[in-house]
Design an enzyme around this catalytic site. Sequence first.
Site: not given
Length: 172
Positions: A46, A51, A89-90, A131-132, A135
């Site tokens: 995701g 991000q 997480c990226l 999670h997304e 953000h």
Amino acid sequence: MAKLKIHYYPEKVLTQKAQPVTDFGPALEKLAEDMLETMDDSEGVGLAAPQVGVSKRLLVLCEPEGEPMCLVNPEIEESEGREYGEEGCLSLPQIYARVARATRIKVRAQDLFGEPFELEAHDFLARIIQHECDHLEGIVFPDRLDVFTKEEVLEQWETVRKGLTRSARQRV
Ligand code: ZN
């Protein structure tokens, strides 16, 4: 398609609330495509627009073996259940922790053309979406941990981040 630069915590774009998407058109489609490519390339499941440095309410995701999806202006309308599961997480690569999330959610969102739709998600898909969506509120997964674990995780991240910046410099 182009690969985008992933921003690392605690860059400002990751800690602020993202703005609603109001322009639906080729630029949004291009951003979503580029985000999907960036996510695939980084082996993520995701990715939210903040991000990649864009403070807009757009996210892309793809469950392992699943179809890629784009959610514009998503809102979690219902959630139930609670389960701990490991997350990464990226924007904080190499850092993992167990985070509690709802196990079933109902989401209302728009597609890339502005058409509204509803989606019910369970388990891992529900986790990715939560999670997304975080953000888009300027929340990263360490914010969901108890204060002691959060401190520990952010210390680990500090060490990793220094290493990443150093190796990036060496590559230039
Ligand atoms: Zn993330």
